[in-house]
Design a protein around this motif. Structure first.
Motif, PDB file in Angstrom:
ATOM      1  N   PRO A  84       0.722  -1.346   0.081  1.00 25.48           N
ATOM      2  CA  PRO A  84      -0.147  -0.045   0.121  1.00 25.48           C
ATOM      3  C   PRO A  84       0.810   1.259  -0.037  1.00 25.48           C
ATOM      4  N   GLY A  85       2.046   1.199   0.567  1.00 23.62           N
ATOM      5  CA  GLY A  85       2.961   2.264   0.766  1.00 23.62           C
ATOM      6  C   GLY A  85       3.331   2.613  -0.759  1.00 23.62           C
ATOM      7  N   SER A  86       3.198   1.902  -1.774  1.00 18.90           N
ATOM      8  CA  SER A  86       3.784   2.251  -3.029  1.00 18.90           C
ATOM      9  C   SER A  86       2.624   2.785  -3.798  1.00 18.90           C
ATOM     10  N   GLY A  87       1.386   2.700  -3.328  1.00 16.16           N
ATOM     11  CA  GLY A  87       0.203   3.187  -3.962  1.00 16.16           C
ATOM     12  C   GLY A  87      -0.590   1.918  -4.568  1.00 16.16           C
ATOM     13  N   ARG A  88      -0.154   0.829  -4.411  1.00 19.33           N
ATOM     14  CA  ARG A  88      -0.727  -0.496  -4.944  1.00 19.33           C
ATOM     15  C   ARG A  88      -1.883  -1.059  -3.713  1.00 19.33           C
ATOM     16  N   VAL A  89      -2.512  -2.253  -3.864  1.00 14.94           N
ATOM     17  CA  VAL A  89      -3.344  -2.395  -3.096  1.00 14.94           C
ATOM     18  C   VAL A  89      -2.995  -3.992  -2.671  1.00 14.94           C
ATOM     19  N   MET A  90      -2.930  -4.109  -1.472  1.00 17.72           N
ATOM     20  CA  MET A  90      -2.414  -5.620  -0.943  1.00 17.72           C
ATOM     21  C   MET A  90      -3.464  -6.385  -0.882  1.00 17.72           C
ATOM     22  N   HIS A  91      -3.569  -7.571  -1.413  1.00 17.58           N
ATOM     23  CA  HIS A  91      -4.590  -8.779  -1.077  1.00 17.58           C
ATOM     24  C   HIS A  91      -3.888  -9.886  -0.190  1.00 17.58           C
ATOM     25  N   THR A  92      -4.157  -9.891   1.062  1.00 14.80           N
ATOM     26  CA  THR A  92      -3.843 -11.107   1.731  1.00 14.80           C
ATOM     27  C   THR A  92      -4.701 -12.289   1.495  1.00 14.80           C
ATOM     28  N   ILE A  93      -4.087 -13.319   0.607  1.00 18.92           N
ATOM     29  CA  ILE A  93      -4.819 -14.438   0.408  1.00 18.92           C
ATOM     30  C   ILE A  93      -5.159 -15.365   1.328  1.00 18.92           C
ATOM     31  N   ASN A  94      -6.272 -15.867   1.574  1.00 16.48           N
ATOM     32  CA  ASN A  94      -6.491 -16.942   2.581  1.00 16.48           C
ATOM     33  C   ASN A  94      -5.925 -18.183   2.309  1.00 16.48           C
ATOM     34  N   ILE A  95      -4.853 -18.683   2.971  1.00 17.02           N
ATOM     35  CA  ILE A  95      -4.235 -19.885   2.475  1.00 17.02           C
ATOM     36  C   ILE A  95      -5.194 -20.997   2.833  1.00 17.02           C
ATOM     37  N   ARG A  96      -6.035 -20.998   3.781  1.00 11.48           N
ATOM     38  CA  ARG A  96      -7.098 -22.109   4.146  1.00 11.48           C
ATOM     39  C   ARG A  96      -8.377 -22.042   3.080  1.00 11.48           C
ATOM     40  N   TYR A  97      -8.588 -21.284   2.331  1.00 11.40           N
ATOM     41  CA  TYR A  97      -9.683 -21.391   1.310  1.00 11.40           C
ATOM     42  C   TYR A  97      -9.677 -22.821   0.502  1.00 11.40           C
ATOM     43  N   PHE A  98     -10.813 -23.085   0.106  1.00  6.44           N
ATOM     44  CA  PHE A  98     -11.042 -24.307  -0.754  1.00  6.44           C
ATOM     45  C   PHE A  98     -10.297 -23.845  -2.089  1.00  6.44           C
ATOM     46  N   THR A 179      -1.128  10.363  -1.645  1.00  5.29           N
ATOM     47  CA  THR A 179      -1.819  11.529  -1.380  1.00  5.29           C
ATOM     48  C   THR A 179      -3.165  11.760  -0.964  1.00  5.29           C
ATOM     49  N   ASP A 180      -3.977  10.961  -1.302  1.00  9.25           N
ATOM     50  CA  ASP A 180      -5.462  10.601  -1.091  1.00  9.25           C
ATOM     51  C   ASP A 180      -5.406   9.569  -0.274  1.00  9.25           C
ATOM     52  N   GLU A 181      -6.137   9.912   1.221  1.00  4.85           N
ATOM     53  CA  GLU A 181      -6.157   9.005   2.127  1.00  4.85           C
ATOM     54  C   GLU A 181      -7.533   8.114   1.784  1.00  4.85           C
ATOM     55  N   ARG A 182      -8.288   8.433   0.953  1.00  3.53           N
ATOM     56  CA  ARG A 182      -9.432   7.546   0.480  1.00  3.53           C
ATOM     57  C   ARG A 182      -8.906   6.420  -0.477  1.00  3.53           C
ATOM     58  N   GLN A 183      -7.636   6.548  -0.871  1.00  2.00           N
ATOM     59  CA  GLN A 183      -7.131   5.501  -1.859  1.00  2.00           C
ATOM     60  C   GLN A 183      -7.219   4.107  -1.115  1.00  2.00           C
ATOM     61  N   GLY A 184      -7.537   3.278  -2.123  1.00  2.00           N
ATOM     62  CA  GLY A 184      -7.426   1.766  -1.607  1.00  2.00           C
ATOM     63  C   GLY A 184      -6.036   1.258  -1.084  1.00  2.00           C
ATOM     64  N   ALA A 185      -6.254   0.520   0.116  1.00  2.00           N
ATOM     65  CA  ALA A 185      -4.985   0.187   0.721  1.00  2.00           C
ATOM     66  C   ALA A 185      -4.694  -1.433   0.612  1.00  2.00           C
ATOM     67  N   ALA A 186      -5.756  -2.045   0.921  1.00  2.00           N
ATOM     68  CA  ALA A 186      -5.834  -3.629   0.997  1.00  2.00           C
ATOM     69  C   ALA A 186      -7.194  -4.020   0.816  1.00  2.00           C
ATOM     70  N   ILE A 187      -7.140  -5.444   0.359  1.00  2.00           N
ATOM     71  CA  ILE A 187      -8.638  -6.092   0.103  1.00  2.00           C
ATOM     72  C   ILE A 187      -8.535  -7.417   1.125  1.00  2.00           C
ATOM     73  N   CYS A 188      -9.423  -7.756   1.830  1.00  2.00           N
ATOM     74  CA  CYS A 188      -9.507  -9.168   2.339  1.00  2.00           C
ATOM     75  C   CYS A 188     -10.767  -9.594   1.950  1.00  2.00           C
ATOM     76  N   TYR A 189     -11.183 -10.795   1.784  1.00  2.00           N
ATOM     77  CA  TYR A 189     -12.127 -11.634   1.382  1.00  2.00           C
ATOM     78  C   TYR A 189     -12.874 -12.209   2.347  1.00  2.00           C
ATOM     79  N   THR A 190     -14.100 -12.327   2.428  1.00  2.00           N
ATOM     80  CA  THR A 190     -14.923 -12.893   3.500  1.00  2.00           C
ATOM     81  C   THR A 190     -15.871 -13.881   2.761  1.00  2.00           C
ATOM     82  N   THR A 191     -15.955 -14.918   3.500  1.00  2.00           N
ATOM     83  CA  THR A 191     -16.999 -16.045   3.189  1.00  2.00           C
ATOM     84  C   THR A 191     -18.102 -15.943   4.165  1.00  2.00           C
ATOM     85  N   GLY A 192     -18.418 -14.907   4.890  1.00  2.00           N
ATOM     86  CA  GLY A 192     -19.453 -14.676   5.813  1.00  2.00           C
ATOM     87  C   GLY A 192     -20.703 -14.673   5.053  1.00  2.00           C
TER      88      GLY A 192
END
Length: 547
Positions: A84-98, A179-192
């Motif tokens: 996220p510091g570079s302006g990209r979006v981190m996606h933490t992949i759930n290693i336990r997903y099917f 420079t824009d605090e509303r910029q996306g930083a990370a994505i986490c997926y949920t199975t809820g």
């Protein structure tokens, strides 16, 4: 009329700068396959700058998604700042997903690169041919002996080592990168939710505010003197915010790596003099028999979330280590901290039994989160009297308003934008939230609702019961009746009649399960919660004795 205060963007780079300036010598201990690796926060932040530079060097899109497929380690922490510091979006992949869930989330996020721990490489490589947008794989060597394929083993995919990235990349200067605090930083997926996993898209602002809240006395009061061990995976709602919060507070960190066994965790807690730790109930259940003779006197908070904490479990910790479990509640959609069971002054002088009752609730929302309970049919707000139950809804600056890549908020969100959590709760006059159940897990018996959570708490108070889950089973007269699925402690024996007799002394007759079945273990979801869907599928044709 607007005020005249400075308008500084609230970003992960702000946290990075503070951590680098004030806390770079803070230690980080990471347990790997081969032993404990010791480094400093400064080392991790330097690595983060080099990784960010590499993302530029290989041409990752300016707002591209970059995946992590890793345990809790110092390297994973570096990625929390680099991506996220570079302006990209981190996606933490759930290693336990099917398999299909994992492939779906990577393709849906459109990850261009993925950082993978070597011990997880065989699992990841099974899916690589199906990952449509991944062009770079970085292998982080954690001492495992998994074979690393040649860089040309897969068409159009570049496979490199972490050491090559760190040794050759030009460090990135994060100044003014975001420079824009509303910029996306990370994505986490949920199975809820129903259907495919849904992406929760955090902003830099929401991440900063959530991290700041954890430092307040209304949450965990995280401080520079703390040594934090997040057992909760870094792919589960960003480790409940602890990775960023520790950097903001200047706390030292202890990373458990791939060995999350109860024995390994209790060793780390003792040897590293951990003060704050966090995990789901199954972690603390597994550790309970191993506490005898251990010196855990440094601990000040044992944080537990993910599902309701049985009162018996919390009290067992109070008896064995002198510290009860602190319950918190939230969801991936709430970043995730939405409540914490802090003790208000009005109840601080209660006796042990009264305090245990307070701790059995999920607590109060910290500043920044608003909660309400509403009627399921009319959607009208309900009173906070500790008795009236309704669906719990949440709002605030670190609460999601829509899922990633959807056209509209959808049924998970109320008409006025509040998040419909799917939990049924009561709220006391002081604001303490008590979870009654998930809306989908309530047992509707005739005209009454039976809380599976209440039943489970009572069941796990039985001295011979290790864990238990309650599901609804169809009944010809009452629509549904509860079925108790019970795991007996090792070396113990207990009968159906003993269990029902134990419950009959604590619950009304109509609340008692119609039957008890004994199982080897309660199935778990990818983040360690009880998987009642699996149990419902298993007992779909079960016929109750009373039917």
């Amino acid at each position: 009329m607007l005020g005249l205060m400075q308008d500084t963007p609230l970003t992960t780079n702000w946290i990075f700068t503070r951590a680098q300036q004030y806390f770079r010598d803070k230690p980080i201990a990471t347990r790997t396959v081969t032993g404990i690796e010791r480094s400093t926060l400064g080392d991790t932040l330097t690595d983060a700058q080099r990784v960010a530079g590499w993302l530029d060097d290989v041409g990752i899109s300016p707002e591209g998604r970059v995946g992590t497929f890793a345990w809790n380690t110092a390297r994973h922490l570096a990625l929390y700042f680099a991506i996220p510091g570079s302006g990209r979006v981190m996606h933490t992949i759930n290693i336990r997903y099917f398999a299909d869930q994992l492939v779906y989330t990577v393709n849906h996020a459109e990850d261009e690169a993925v950082f993978v721990d070597r011990s997880l490489l065989p699992l990841f490589l099974q899916h690589l041919p199906r990952l449509e947008t991944v062009r770079h794989v970085v292998v982080m060597d954690d001492g495992a002996d998994a074979e690393i394929p040649d860089s040309d083993a897969y068409d159009n995919i570049n496979i490199v080592l972490w050491s090559d990235v760190i040794d050759h990349a030009t460090p990135m200067d994060f100044s003014d990168r975001v420079t824009d605090e509303r910029q996306g930083a990370a994505i986490c997926y949920t199975t809820g939710t129903t259907g495919n996993p849904k992406g929760v898209f955090y902003t830099h602002r929401s991440t900063w505010l959530h991290s700041n809240a954890t430092m307040s006395s209304a949450a965990f009061g995280l401080a520079e003197s703390d040594r934090v061990l997040p057992v909760v995976p870094m792919f589960h709602a960003n480790a409940w915010g602890l990775a960023y919060a520790a950097g903001l507070a200047g706390a030292s960190m202890v990373m458990p790596g791939p060995d999350l066994s109860p024995a390994a965790i209790v060793d780390l807690l003792e040897q590293e003099r951990v003060t704050v730790t966090a995990g789901v109930p199954t972690i603390w259940m597994g550790m309970l028999p191993l506490l005898e003779g251990r010196d855990l006197s440094a601990l000040r908070i044992i944080l537990c979330g993910g599902s309701a904490v049985p009162r018996a479990l919390s009290e067992a910790y109070r008896e064995k280590v002198g510290l009860p479990i602190m319950q918190a509640w939230g969801m991936t959609e709430t970043s995730p901290i939405a409540t914490a069971a802090v003790i208000r002054s009005e109840v601080a002088d209660l006796d042990d039994d009264g305090l245990a009752d307070i701790r059995s609730m999920v607590g109060l929302p910290p500043p920044g989160v608003e909660l309400r309970i509403v009627d399921a049919d009319t959607r009208e707000a309900l009173p906070w009297d500790g008795k009236t139950s309704g669906e719990l809804e949440a709002s605030g600056p670190w609460v999601a308003r829509q899922y990633y890549r959807t056209d509209e908020p959808g049924e998970q969100f109320a008409a006025d934008g509040w998040l419909r959590t799917g939990d049924v709760a009561t709220v006391s006059e002081l604001g303490y939230v008590r979870l009654v159940d998930r809306t989908k897990d309530l047992v509707k018996s005739g005209g009454e609702w039976i809380s599976s959570v209440d039943l489970e708490n009572q069941l796990m108070g039985h001295p011979k019961v290790a864990e238990a889950a309650v599901i609804a089973v169809p009944h010809p007269k009452w629509m549904e009746r509860p079925l108790a699925c019970v795991v007996v402690k090792d070396g113990e024996q207990v009968t159906r009649e003993e269990v029902l007799d134990f419950l009959s002394q604590r619950l009304s007759k109509w609340q008692l399960p119609d039957d008890v079945v004994f199982i080897d273990e309660v199935p778990k979801t990818s983040v360690g919660k009880f998987s009642k869907k699996t149990l419902r599928d298993r007992f779909v044709d079960y016929r109750l004795p009373s039917a």
